[in-house]
Design an enzyme around this catalytic site. Sequence first.
Site, PDB file in Angstrom:
ATOM      1  N   ILE A  14      48.628  30.428  37.145  1.00  0.00           N
ATOM      2  CA  ILE A  14      48.863  29.569  38.550  1.00  0.00           C
ATOM      3  C   ILE A  14      48.154  28.389  38.367  1.00  0.00           C
ATOM      4  O   ILE A  14      48.595  27.491  38.858  1.00  0.00           O
ATOM      5  CB  ILE A  14      48.274  30.593  39.920  1.00  0.00           C
ATOM      6  CG1 ILE A  14      49.152  31.786  39.972  1.00  0.00           C
ATOM      7  CG2 ILE A  14      48.158  29.851  40.775  1.00  0.00           C
ATOM      8  CD1 ILE A  14      48.611  32.877  40.938  1.00  0.00           C
ATOM      9  N   TYR A 148      37.911  44.101  41.103  1.00  0.00           N
ATOM     10  CA  TYR A 148      38.852  42.636  41.116  1.00  0.00           C
ATOM     11  C   TYR A 148      39.053  42.548  42.534  1.00  0.00           C
ATOM     12  O   TYR A 148      38.926  41.616  43.374  1.00  0.00           O
ATOM     13  CB  TYR A 148      40.254  43.079  40.533  1.00  0.00           C
ATOM     14  CG  TYR A 148      41.125  41.937  40.416  1.00  0.00           C
ATOM     15  CD1 TYR A 148      40.772  40.736  39.747  1.00  0.00           C
ATOM     16  CD2 TYR A 148      42.245  41.955  41.159  1.00  0.00           C
ATOM     17  CE1 TYR A 148      41.589  39.493  39.847  1.00  0.00           C
ATOM     18  CE2 TYR A 148      42.934  41.005  41.404  1.00  0.00           C
ATOM     19  CZ  TYR A 148      42.850  39.546  40.674  1.00  0.00           C
ATOM     20  OH  TYR A 148      43.745  38.398  40.828  1.00  0.00           O
TER      21      TYR A 148
END
Length: 198
Positions: A14, A148
């Site tokens: 990204i 996460y």
Amino acid sequence: MDKVCAVFGGSRGIGRAVAQLMAQKGYRLAIIARNLELAKAAAGDLGGDHLAFSCDVAKERDVQNTFEEMEKTLGRVNFLVNAAGINRDSLLVRTRTEDMVSQLHTNLLGSMLTCKAALKTMIQQQRGSIVNVGSIIGLKGNSGQTVYSASKGGLIGFSRALAKEVARKKIRVNVVAPDPEWSHYCLLKSQMPRSRGS
């Protein structure tokens, strides 16, 4: 005034895609990654006078040094993108403490440190924009991704609070939450008030 954008985690994924878009929009870019060679390759692919830097976002001294170098070579950073992140998928009972710490330090503390460093200049300029790359997992959770999820959920909360903290300085803070399963994006807008006449 120069438009200078720092993209942490800009060597791949990204972050690299964001860097390509920002280059098309006329920004001078600092591509930052742990691996300097990968950062240089990504910066080189953009053409122009973009630069590459090596930095471990989990280390405050590294972050401070990187911002000092960027300001010397590119000018004041007025756009910050935090896309640096790591993931160590595992059930919580099998997750090593070191992996918990490394994810929290990179995914959450790292963005806090880069935001803190960038804000010094942005506050002086009374303008700036920060985009933190979160994850939909930080909103909905996912089995095998507890740490996460915690790091990205924390990043969402941090971004919302920071947006309120710096809005009066004309600094915008947003977090994008990519969804790995459906490949769509959820933009959680900052609390930046609209100026009169806009």
